[in-house]
Design an enzyme around this catalytic site. Structure first.
Site, PDB file in Angstrom:
ATOM      1  CB  THR A  93     -19.698 -17.324  15.357  1.00 58.86           C
ATOM      2  OG1 THR A  93     -18.436 -16.652  15.389  1.00 58.86           O
ATOM      3  CG2 THR A  93     -19.606 -18.586  14.516  1.00 58.86           C
ATOM      4  CE  LYS A 113     -20.846 -13.028  16.227  1.00 52.17           C
ATOM      5  NZ  LYS A 113     -19.856 -12.530  17.201  1.00 52.17           N
TER       6      LYS A 113
END
Length: 280
Positions: free
Chosen positions: A85, A89
């Site tokens: 997250t 990413k």
């Protein structure tokens, strides 16, 4: 190390009735911060319902330590996968041995899987999960005009998935113009004539307006885009999952707009995660 806390209760999030032992398989979700992550609450009940001896735990990885953390986890023999997250990413995709076509197109990954040969495959389900959530909530984006703020890891995936879903036009804004230009160039190569970049968050004719930035994680965050230009009846969607009611969604609802919560994106990915990790 015991698998129970001093009160005698099993560790939070682990499937009840399956004590953590030497056979437990591990999954990690990496972020900075991690207090808001919802993946453990989604996946640990799946492990429990399928009687799988596994647990997903949050791992707080600072950006400057990301490679060291990922390389260390990849060396843990009983760790089968990683969820990723904010803000990792984009950076994490280069730490995989192979990348799916989706990852190559959008330039980001939100999950890594250990393959049978020990190599690591990167995939991204953010976009498909977001679109599945939209459709499930009655906001099918096909043929609609969509404006999106955020050209980072999640925003890139959402943008590609919206185009795949058949939006009539997608306009993207990000304050980082280099990031914005790179994304729109990649998208235009695959979906020519359907993508535009915006010089500012101008949403006057959007059927669906999407926040794909982290703005909203904190109570004092500014709005990611102004609401006064949106036409009546527009859908305002957020990818922030916690808090569920971000300032953007509260103020949009107060103006009479339909709102779409961030948790739908994660819910929409559940079947994809199950298939990706072979959870039967």
């Amino acid at each position: 190390m015991t698998h129970e806390d001093p009160t005698g209760h099993p560790p939070a999030g682990h499937p009840p009735g399956i004590p953590i032992s030497g056979t437990t398989r591990l999954y990690a979700v990496l972020g900075d911060p991690v207090a808001q992550v919802q993946a453990p609450a989604l996946m640990n009940p799946v492990f429990a319902s399928l009687h799988i001896d596994a647990v997903l735990v949050p791992v707080h990885a600072r950006p400057q330590h990301l490679e060291r953390v990922v390389r260390g986890l990849q060396s843990v023999a009983n760790l089968d996968g990683m969820f990723v997250t904010v803000p990792h990413k984009v950076a994490v995709r280069r730490l995989a041995d192979r990348r799916s076509p989706t990852v190559e197109i959008v330039g980001s990954a939100n999950v890594l899987r250990r393959e049978a040969d020990g190599s690591w495959l990167a995939e991204n389900f953010d976009g498909s999960g977001f679109v599945a959530g939209l459709v499930g909530a009655g906001h099918d984006p096909e043929g609609r005009r969509v404006t999106l703020v955020g050209a980072g890891g999640a925003g890139s995936a959402v943008a590609a998935a919206l185009l795949t879903a058949g939006v009539d036009r997608l306009c993207v804004y990000d304050s980082d113009t280099a990031k914005l230009d790179a994304l729109t160039a990649r998208l235009d190569t695959r979906w020519p004539g359907r993508v535009c970049s915006l010089p500012g968050p101008q949403f006057g004719d959007a059927d669906i307006a999407v926040n794909a930035t982290p703005l909203g994680l904190r109570a004092d965050d500014p709005l990611p885009f102004p609401l006064d230009q949106l036409p009546q009846g527009a859908v305002v969607a957020d990818i922030v999952m916690k808090p569920r009611e971000t300032r953007l969604l509260r103020e949009a609802a107060a103006r009479g707009h339909r709102v779409h919560h961030g948790n739908h994106m994660l819910d929409g990915q559940l079947d994809s995660y199950r298939d990706f990790f072979g959870l039967k």
